[in-house]
Enzyme design. Structure first.
Site, PDB file in Angstrom:
ATOM      1  N   HIS A 105       0.807  -1.227   0.000  1.00  0.00           N
ATOM      2  CA  HIS A 105       0.000   0.000   0.000  1.00  0.00           C
ATOM      3  C   HIS A 105       0.837   1.273   0.000  1.00  0.00           C
ATOM      4  O   HIS A 105       0.521   2.240   0.683  1.00  0.00           O
ATOM      5  CB  HIS A 105      -0.959   0.002   1.188  1.00  0.00           C
ATOM      6  N   HIS A 179      -9.983   1.251   0.774  1.00  0.00           N
ATOM      7  CA  HIS A 179      -9.786   0.108   1.667  1.00  0.00           C
ATOM      8  C   HIS A 179     -10.877   0.049   2.749  1.00  0.00           C
ATOM      9  O   HIS A 179     -10.573  -0.187   3.925  1.00  0.00           O
ATOM     10  CB  HIS A 179      -8.405   0.187   2.306  1.00  0.00           C
ATOM     11  N   GLU A 319     -11.518  -4.720  -2.623  1.00  0.00           N
ATOM     12  CA  GLU A 319     -10.668  -3.638  -3.099  1.00  0.00           C
ATOM     13  C   GLU A 319     -10.428  -3.776  -4.604  1.00  0.00           C
ATOM     14  O   GLU A 319      -9.609  -4.585  -5.039  1.00  0.00           O
ATOM     15  CB  GLU A 319      -9.333  -3.665  -2.363  1.00  0.00           C
TER      16      GLU A 319
END
Length: 353
Positions: A105, A179, A319
């Site tokens: 991420h 998220h 996601e």
């Protein structure tokens, strides 16, 4: 449609953080300029009872100190990049190793910890917030000055549309997602939630959750959600829980290197999630070729809103994104945004209740 805003807190450097709430006649969602983070999605049933269907924190401090990415916008590259590096046009780029030997991420300086510029958007049929930010060349180890826009809009038919766009002055891998952790029951685990994924394949992964490049079919495996199935039915057969990327119908196997999304014309139905007790349902539509199914495998014991302790498998993330580790996988669709191009990704969460 109504938009209100309030002070959500102040960072240690004096930066003020704002919380925006967008409301129609049946539901509302709140989002903060700290990380473009969706902090709540509240559904109101016919009796007037309200249920918040996403996990998060009650205060700004929770988001500052938290590491679960509750509701956050993720970039420059969502999910994992193997060995925290990639090579493009002969140049090797070294990234943060914040997930063992991998990058997760975006690394240590995630966009979920940045304050974005915010502007409200309001029309007769929808309302929301547009967030913008300039990511400087070299941020997180990635090349190029990148201008990013993130827009969240609620309409009169209970859809939350997430639009992500970007331009850059140097070629750079791009992979954006939101998220949010969903629990349509408002509490407990999501093991009895029914999930349908319009995905015939997953990405095969190694022990460090990095794709091998293969796209095995899901038929007759614990990964098969092509028809409604309780999330918990086969969850023990996949180890600690699901944390796998599925291949959506936006992926074209006849043109596997089609590249980044640039149009909303390629929208497909990705998923349907249902809480059979309350009857609440959420649909997911997107133009992205992948969707990461994550069943909250590591949130057990985390303290969230109103001091509530979350359970393992207490929520599910869907996601939408490019495939993980794409910068190191030539067989995957390209994720490189070139100067002069515009990245356009869109995901719609639709609610029925």
């Amino acid at each position: 449609m109504k938009i209100t805003k309030q002070r959500f807190g102040t960072l240690s450097d004096g930066t003020k953080v704002t919380l925006y709430t967008i409301q129609n006649k049946r539901m509302a969602f709140s989002v903060t300029d700290y990380g473009c983070t969706i902090t709540s999605i509240v559904l109101t049933d016919s009796s007037g009872s309200c249920t918040d269907v996403v996990l998060g924190y009650s205060t700004l401090d929770g988001y500052i100190n938290g590491n679960c990415f509750f509701g956050a916008f993720i970039g420059r590259f969502a999910n994992r990049i193997g060995k925290a590096s990639f090579t493009y046009d002969g140049t090797k780029y070294q990234l943060d190793k914040n997930d063992g030997t991998n990058t997760l991420h975006g690394g240590f300086t995630g966009w979920d910890k940045k304050v974005w510029h915010a502007k409200t958007v309001l029309t007769k049929t929808e309302g929301g917030v547009k967030f913008t930010r300039l990511s400087r060349d070299g941020e997180q180890g990635f090349p190029g000055n990148m201008k990013v826009e993130v827009t969240y809009l609620l309409d009169d038919t209970n859809n939350i549309t997430c639009r992500y766009s970007a331009v850059t002055d140097k070629a750079c891998p791009v992979n954006f997602t939101n998220h949010s952790y969903f629990n349509l029951a408002g509490g407990g685990t999501i093991e009895n939630h029914l999930l349908k994924l319009n995905c015939d394949s997953t990405l095969d992964i190694d022990s460090k959750l990095i794709p091998t490049g293969k796209l095995p079919g899901v038929k007759d495996t614990p990964f098969d959600f092509t028809t409604d199935k309780k999330i918990g039915k086969d969850i023990k057969d996949v180890g600690n829980g699901y944390d796998h990327c599925y291949v959506t119908q936006a992926y074209n196997p006849e043109n596997p290197h089609a590249g980044l999304p640039v149009s909303e014309e390629n929208m497909v139905r990705v998923a349907e999630l249902t809480d059979p007790v309350s009857g609440r349902c959420m649909t997911v539509d997107s133009n992205m070729e992948g969707v990461q199914l994550y069943t909250g495998n590591w949130i057990g014991g985390k303290i969230g809103k109103n001091g509530r302790e979350y359970e393992k498998h207490g929520a599910v993330c869907l996601e939408t994104q490019c495939f993980p580790d794409t910068p190191n996988k030539k067989e995957f669709p390209s994720c490189v945004l070139m100067p002069g191009e515009k990245y356009k990704a869109v995901t719609v969460y639709g609610f029925k209740f």
